[in-house]
Motif scaffolding. Structure first.
Motif, PDB file in Angstrom:
ATOM      1  N   CYS A  38      33.545  36.283  28.286  1.00  0.00           N
ATOM      2  CA  CYS A  38      32.793  37.022  29.487  1.00  0.00           C
ATOM      3  C   CYS A  38      31.176  36.920  28.549  1.00  0.00           C
ATOM      4  CB  CYS A  38      32.688  38.083  29.813  1.00  0.00           C
ATOM      5  SG  CYS A  38      34.657  38.091  30.991  1.00  0.00           S
ATOM      6  N   ARG A  39      31.732  37.772  27.227  1.00  0.00           N
ATOM      7  CA  ARG A  39      29.847  38.238  26.948  1.00  0.00           C
ATOM      8  C   ARG A  39      29.499  36.914  26.239  1.00  0.00           C
ATOM      9  NH1 ARG A  39      29.143  40.121  21.049  1.00  0.00           N
ATOM     10  NH2 ARG A  39      31.520  39.383  21.248  1.00  0.00           N
ATOM     11  N   ARG A  40      30.280  35.369  25.315  1.00  0.00           N
ATOM     12  CA  ARG A  40      29.824  34.545  25.393  1.00  0.00           C
ATOM     13  C   ARG A  40      28.732  34.167  26.524  1.00  0.00           C
ATOM     14  NH1 ARG A  40      34.290  33.213  22.940  1.00  0.00           N
ATOM     15  NH2 ARG A  40      35.455  32.204  24.694  1.00  0.00           N
ATOM     16  N   GLU A  41      29.662  33.805  27.851  1.00  0.00           N
ATOM     17  CA  GLU A  41      28.805  33.867  29.232  1.00  0.00           C
ATOM     18  C   GLU A  41      27.906  34.320  29.808  1.00  0.00           C
ATOM     19  OE1 GLU A  41      32.377  33.032  31.358  1.00  0.00           O
ATOM     20  OE2 GLU A  41      33.266  31.063  30.142  1.00  0.00           O
ATOM     21  N   ASN A  42      27.646  35.793  28.406  1.00  0.00           N
ATOM     22  CA  ASN A  42      26.045  36.358  29.166  1.00  0.00           C
ATOM     23  C   ASN A  42      26.545  36.896  30.616  1.00  0.00           C
ATOM     24  OD1 ASN A  42      24.101  37.067  28.049  1.00  0.00           O
ATOM     25  ND2 ASN A  42      22.759  35.665  28.493  1.00  0.00           N
ATOM     26  N   ARG A  43      28.173  36.970  30.770  1.00  0.00           N
ATOM     27  CA  ARG A  43      28.159  38.272  32.069  1.00  0.00           C
ATOM     28  C   ARG A  43      28.618  39.303  31.597  1.00  0.00           C
ATOM     29  NH1 ARG A  43      28.722  34.229  36.042  1.00  0.00           N
ATOM     30  NH2 ARG A  43      30.041  36.258  37.607  1.00  0.00           N
ATOM     31  N   CYS A  44      27.789  39.990  31.729  1.00  0.00           N
ATOM     32  CA  CYS A  44      27.915  41.728  30.523  1.00  0.00           C
ATOM     33  C   CYS A  44      28.232  42.697  31.743  1.00  0.00           C
ATOM     34  CB  CYS A  44      26.852  41.638  29.832  1.00  0.00           C
ATOM     35  SG  CYS A  44      26.164  40.718  28.783  1.00  0.00           S
ATOM     36  N   LYS A  45      27.890  41.944  33.565  1.00  0.00           N
ATOM     37  CA  LYS A  45      28.234  43.178  33.823  1.00  0.00           C
ATOM     38  C   LYS A  45      29.975  43.132  34.125  1.00  0.00           C
ATOM     39  CE  LYS A  45      23.973  44.028  35.560  1.00  0.00           C
ATOM     40  NZ  LYS A  45      22.752  44.711  36.523  1.00  0.00           N
ATOM     41  N   ILE A  46      30.125  43.469  33.463  1.00  0.00           N
ATOM     42  CA  ILE A  46      32.567  43.095  34.002  1.00  0.00           C
ATOM     43  C   ILE A  46      32.579  44.884  34.270  1.00  0.00           C
ATOM     44  CG2 ILE A  46      34.256  43.650  32.786  1.00  0.00           C
ATOM     45  CD1 ILE A  46      32.741  41.930  30.485  1.00  0.00           C
ATOM     46  N   VAL A  47      33.905  44.686  35.609  1.00  0.00           N
ATOM     47  CA  VAL A  47      34.331  45.513  36.207  1.00  0.00           C
ATOM     48  C   VAL A  47      36.110  45.333  35.855  1.00  0.00           C
ATOM     49  CG1 VAL A  47      35.629  46.332  37.997  1.00  0.00           C
ATOM     50  CG2 VAL A  47      33.305  46.059  38.192  1.00  0.00           C
ATOM     51  N   VAL A  48      36.708  46.060  35.582  1.00  0.00           N
ATOM     52  CA  VAL A  48      37.720  45.647  34.935  1.00  0.00           C
ATOM     53  C   VAL A  48      38.567  46.439  35.985  1.00  0.00           C
ATOM     54  CG1 VAL A  48      39.910  46.761  33.668  1.00  0.00           C
ATOM     55  CG2 VAL A  48      37.610  45.827  32.485  1.00  0.00           C
ATOM     56  N   ASN A  49      39.514  45.924  36.404  1.00  0.00           N
ATOM     57  CA  ASN A  49      40.629  45.831  37.723  1.00  0.00           C
ATOM     58  C   ASN A  49      41.490  46.824  37.441  1.00  0.00           C
ATOM     59  OD1 ASN A  49      41.512  46.460  40.743  1.00  0.00           O
ATOM     60  ND2 ASN A  49      40.293  45.450  41.262  1.00  0.00           N
ATOM     61  N   GLY A  50      42.271  47.890  37.098  1.00  0.00           N
ATOM     62  CA  GLY A  50      43.637  47.977  36.326  1.00  0.00           C
ATOM     63  C   GLY A  50      44.187  48.336  37.177  1.00  0.00           C
ATOM     64  N   GLU A  51      44.069  48.001  38.434  1.00  0.00           N
ATOM     65  CA  GLU A  51      45.054  48.103  39.765  1.00  0.00           C
ATOM     66  C   GLU A  51      46.806  47.584  39.051  1.00  0.00           C
ATOM     67  OE1 GLU A  51      43.968  46.155  43.471  1.00  0.00           O
ATOM     68  OE2 GLU A  51      46.160  46.974  44.521  1.00  0.00           O
ATOM     69  N   ASN A  52      47.090  46.524  39.424  1.00  0.00           N
ATOM     70  CA  ASN A  52      48.157  46.114  38.318  1.00  0.00           C
ATOM     71  C   ASN A  52      49.036  46.335  36.566  1.00  0.00           C
ATOM     72  OD1 ASN A  52      49.100  44.736  40.838  1.00  0.00           O
ATOM     73  ND2 ASN A  52      47.146  43.722  40.165  1.00  0.00           N
ATOM     74  N   LEU A  53      48.026  47.546  36.319  1.00  0.00           N
ATOM     75  CA  LEU A  53      48.401  47.525  35.021  1.00  0.00           C
ATOM     76  C   LEU A  53      48.785  48.589  34.595  1.00  0.00           C
ATOM     77  CD1 LEU A  53      47.130  47.015  32.283  1.00  0.00           C
ATOM     78  CD2 LEU A  53      45.208  49.262  32.386  1.00  0.00           C
ATOM     79  N   LYS A  54      49.831  48.728  34.015  1.00  0.00           N
ATOM     80  CA  LYS A  54      51.194  49.530  34.083  1.00  0.00           C
ATOM     81  C   LYS A  54      50.864  51.118  33.322  1.00  0.00           C
ATOM     82  CE  LYS A  54      54.845  47.342  36.277  1.00  0.00           C
ATOM     83  NZ  LYS A  54      54.474  45.683  36.676  1.00  0.00           N
ATOM     84  N   TYR A  55      50.444  50.080  32.185  1.00  0.00           N
ATOM     85  CA  TYR A  55      50.629  50.687  31.090  1.00  0.00           C
ATOM     86  C   TYR A  55      49.737  50.444  29.962  1.00  0.00           C
ATOM     87  CZ  TYR A  55      52.182  52.526  25.993  1.00  0.00           C
ATOM     88  OH  TYR A  55      52.195  52.840  24.429  1.00  0.00           O
ATOM     89  N   ILE A  56      49.152  52.003  29.335  1.00  0.00           N
ATOM     90  CA  ILE A  56      47.954  50.917  28.353  1.00  0.00           C
ATOM     91  C   ILE A  56      47.856  51.700  27.108  1.00  0.00           C
ATOM     92  CG2 ILE A  56      46.014  53.085  28.879  1.00  0.00           C
ATOM     93  CD1 ILE A  56      43.832  50.438  27.976  1.00  0.00           C
TER      94      ILE A  56
END
Lengths: 726, 124
Positions: free
Chosen positions: B38-56
């Motif tokens: 994302c950073r390389r493509e200069n897309r610095c506004k990032i939303v992380v969608n954790g709907e399906n994230l089971k564990y961190i």
């Protein structure tokens, strides 16, 4: 281009010769000496061109002995058939020239004789060119030289008959000229090394064909064919050839005699070799295996020696002049081949003359041996004739479906590597590849063991960073343990006696696992042991720790800490939490809760926000209070079904066992955890510290200042230490 | 073997990363690679969608820490949306809500970006 040129030259000469004979017949007078001389020169020039044309055509024709024999036999048969048909051209029976004046006997004679001469010469030339392959199997410099000398002397003998009339007696000089040719014909007839590698069936078949070819050749030579009543397969061919061109007749005659000689020795040799075939093959196989195994296996432990042995093998196995071993340079992470051992030529010279990379890439792709019969003609070889690079062989070293490297061998002569050389080296290459592979595995294993040893040392060092003994305080029991998922981990717990009535306790968890976490854990230990004594409160301690760590922590690493100070004087436990799992507190009456004060993990914010977020929790000690500090490895442990142990279960089990002292409670909790996990391995570091306040005040009898050692807490009770896994 | 994946999506001018599975020390590199991309493509506004994230795990959290500073310097941010309660708890324990916008829905996260780069919540 060469073909066209040579072909045209031959064609022109052939037609000129024909014209000459027609002219003779027409005039009915013998030609003058000069004209006759010119004629013979023209004929010989034509057939010399024809020889080079055939040489070019048969240059790359290389095949196994059986094939050479049957194709030659077939060609001989074809010659006999066509020759016979030519003699049937009317007037039948008249193929020759007048005995008196050497004039053609009929107008068709020039055509017939021209054709016969062409057929016979074609056969004789091809016979020589094909047998050359057999003679030069396992060629050396001398065998190549002997062959060239034989052809040379045959030409000389032939030329000695220049301008001679078939009617004259054979001169002594001419007879002598044949002798050296015959000597080398005999010498070359004993070049039969192709026989030994043939299988039994191939020997049977080849000896049969050699016999048939022998009969055919004897028939062609025409016993006494130069006289009228001699026997000859193609009647009159030998005699008419003498008139057509005496030198050509001698040359083709010698070629046929060489064929007879070679077929005789080959036939006999094949017969004698028949019974020993299987013995020979077994012996050869055994020898090859014994040789390679005994040499290679013992050298698995010494790569350099192994490389040298492998590189030397082509020199022993097929008398290569130089050979070397190239392996991809894995140490430098490239697939570029590096010459690790060389014989007969220095690596620098090899690099200069041969494009090792390109040849290696080719065999890596094809996974098959590559033979450059004429290495100088290959664009990947940049050498001149004197550099000793006549032919080049490249054999890939294959093990476990991988190309580990390539073995190169060169010979000074072109076409130096025969099929059985290639096979012999390939067999060896397979062994060599195995040995190389083993050596590599061995080294990897060694490296692995070394790493394991180092990790074991790291583990021992890390265990030393954890308290070896737990402090003893009046009215308190303590129990603590830590176990790492890997050899070393990022969990840390410790105690420090701040003064005679205060005890600091810490449980910390470095993000991530393994070695990197272990280093930060060690740093945390240093900070705890030094800063805890200076910091007046848990918040101060955590603030200092955060500042101390700011410069050394990676951006993506943080440490969660729970830090508490137990004051026996004030009977208070003051805790602060920096992003860590909340400590559990269980009262005697069974009420259990988590102390979830605010706080960021160490390293998450390196500015004022961290301090701003911190909050302390102050708990008045009641007899029977249990405090449990732990890392997330405990609550996040999952069993085989994927369920987490969880905060609720932790609190419930602690509440159940709240009447027991710290050691028993600690054990009970780990028991429950193990039951929950079943057979599953731990996949995270786990630390558990239990403190129980039994309610004996400091000012009551039996106070506590145990001995201090090197700034460590007073000791008596061994730490629970590691729990067994599984 | 890896039971973690990152899905790339755009929501207007915002780069959305859909996390799925378990983000731990082994899979952290995948998220790292995704953010770097994302950073390389200069897309610095990032939303992380954790709907399906089971564990961190903590190593997974470390990835956010590793890039947030740079992204913010470039005028971007990482906003975290739709975390499951258990996963949110891990973020919360460490104090991540003080450092990141962690919101209930992706729409909310996108909306926060559209409020012209509003800084994360100040602690109460």
């Amino acid at each position: 281009m060469q073909y066209v040129l040579l072909g045209t030259l031959w064609g022109v000469c052939y037609v000129l010769a024909l014209g000459y004979h027609l002219l003779l017949w027409n005039t009915g007078e013998p030609a003058g000496l000069l004209v006759e001389g010119v004629y013979h020169v023209v004929v010989l020039t034509g057939y010399a061109a024809f020889w080079f044309l055939l040489s070019l055509l048969f240059r790359h024709r290389r095949s196994e002995p059986g094939r050479i024999f049957w194709t030659t036999l077939l060609l001989g048969g074809l010659y006999v058939l066509l020759g016979y048909l030519v003699t049937r051209i009317p007037p039948v029976g008249i193929v020759g020239f007048s005995m008196e004046n050497a004039l053609p006997l009929a107008p068709s004679v020039p055509f017939k004789v021209g054709l016969l001469a062409l057929l016979k010469t074609t056969f004789a030339f091809i016979l020589l060119l094909r047998f050359r392959e057999l003679v030069l199997v396992k060629r050396t410099r001398s065998s190549q030289r002997n062959w060239n000398l034989m052809i040379g002397f045959m030409v000389l003998a032939a030329l000695s008959g220049f301008m001679r009339s078939p009617r004259e007696e054979v001169l002594l000089l001419q007879g002598l000229a044949i002798i050296p040719a015959v000597v080398f014909m005999v010498v070359n007839s004993f070049r039969l090394s192709w026989i030994v590698t043939l299988s039994f069936r191939a020997k049977m078949a080849t000896s049969g064909m050699a016999f048939l070819l022998l009969i055919l050749l004897i028939g062609l030579a025409g016993i006494d064919g130069s006289t009228e009543d001699g026997f000859e397969l193609v009647p009159g061919a030998v005699r008419s050839m003498l008139y057509y061109s005496y030198p050509l007749a001698i040359f083709t005659g010698l070629a046929v005699y060489f064929g007879i000689l070679y077929c005789t020795t080959a036939f006999l040799s094949l017969l004698f070799h028949l019974p020993t075939t299987s013995d020979f093959q077994r012996k050869a196989g055994e020898m090859a295996t014994m040789h390679s195994l005994s040499h290679l296996v013992s050298q698995v432990f010494d790569s350099e020696k192994l490389f040298t042995t492998i590189a030397a093998s082509p020199i022993d196995a097929c008398s290569a002049q130089a050979s070397w071993l190239a392996l991809p340079d894995l140490e430098h992470g490239t697939l570029e081949p590096r010459i690790v051992a060389a014989h007969g030529m220095t690596p620098e010279r090899i690099e200069r003359l041969v494009d090792v990379q390109a040849l290696f890439d080719e065999v890596r792709g094809s996974r098959a041996p590559l033979v450059l019969h004429q290495a100088l003609a290959d664009h990947r070889v940049d050498a001149r004739a004197g550099d000793g690079l006549g032919s080049l062989l490249v054999v890939p070293l294959l093990a476990r479906d991988q190309v580990l490297g390539a073995l190169f061998a060169t010979k000074e002569v072109t076409h130096g590597f025969e099929q059985d050389d290639v096979e012999a080296i390939s067999v060896f290459a397979a062994q060599a590849a195995l040995a190389l592979d083993n050596a590599r595995l061995f080294e990897e294993q060694l490296e692995k063991e070394r790493l394991a040893r180092e990790l074991a040392i790291a583990r021992a060092v890390q265990r030393k960073l954890l308290p070896q003994r737990l402090p003893v305080l009046p009215g308190m029991t303590l129990a603590a343990s830590s176990v790492s998922a890997l050899e070393v981990g990022g969990d840390y717990y410790d105690f420090a006696r701040l003064d005679d009535h205060r005890l600091a306790v810490i449980v910390a968890d470095v993000s991530g696992k393994g070695t990197s976490a272990a280093f930060y854990m060690a740093e945390m230990q240093g900070i705890f042991q030094s800063v805890s004594r200076l910091a007046p409160s848990p918040c101060d301690f955590l603030h200092h720790a955060n500042v101390a760590l700011a410069s050394s922590l990676e951006k993506n690493v943080f440490i969660s800490v729970v830090y508490g100070v137990l004051d026996l004087h004030t009977e208070e436990f003051v805790l602060a939490r920096a992003g860590h799992c909340p400590a559990a507190v269980i009262s005697l009456n069974g009420s259990a809760r988590y102390l979830r004060s605010r706080g960021l993990g160490l390293g998450l914010d390196r500015g004022p926000l961290f301090r701003k977020m911190l909050a302390e929790e102050r708990i008045r000690l009641q007899p029977g209070d249990v405090f449990v500090l732990y890392t997330d490895g405990i609550v996040e442990s999952r069993n085989a079904a994927g369920e987490e142990y969880g905060y609720d279960r932790l609190l419930r089990v602690l509440a159940e066992h709240r009447h027991e002292d710290a050691t028993d409670l600690h054990a009970a909790l780990l028991d429950d955890l193990n039951t929950f996990l079943g057979e599953k391995e731990y996949d995270d570091d786990m630390t558990l510290v239990v403190l129980k306040w039994h309610g004996i005040r400091l000012d009551q009898p039996g106070p506590v200042t145990g001995e201090r050692r090197a700034g460590r807490p007073a000791v008596e009770q061994p730490a629970a230490g590691e729990v067994s896994t599984g | 073997m890896s039971n973690f994946s990152v899905g790339f999506r755009t929501n207007g001018s915002i780069q959305v990363l859909d996390l799925k599975g378990e983000l731990d020390a082994h899979t952290a590199s995948e998220l790292e690679a995704a953010i770097q991309k994302c950073r390389r493509e200069n897309r610095c506004k990032i939303v992380v969608n954790g709907e399906n994230l089971k564990y961190i795990s903590s190593a997974g959290l470390g990835v956010f820490m590793a890039y947030i500073e740079e992204l913010r310097e470039q005028g971007g941010d990482i906003k975290i949306a739709a975390l499951q309660p258990k996963v949110y708890n891990v973020f919360d324990l460490l104090g991540f809500p003080m450092l990141f916008d962690i919101v209930q829905t992706e729409e909310e996260a996108v909306a926060r970006f559209q409020q012209n780069g509003e800084q994360p919540d100040e602690p109460a």
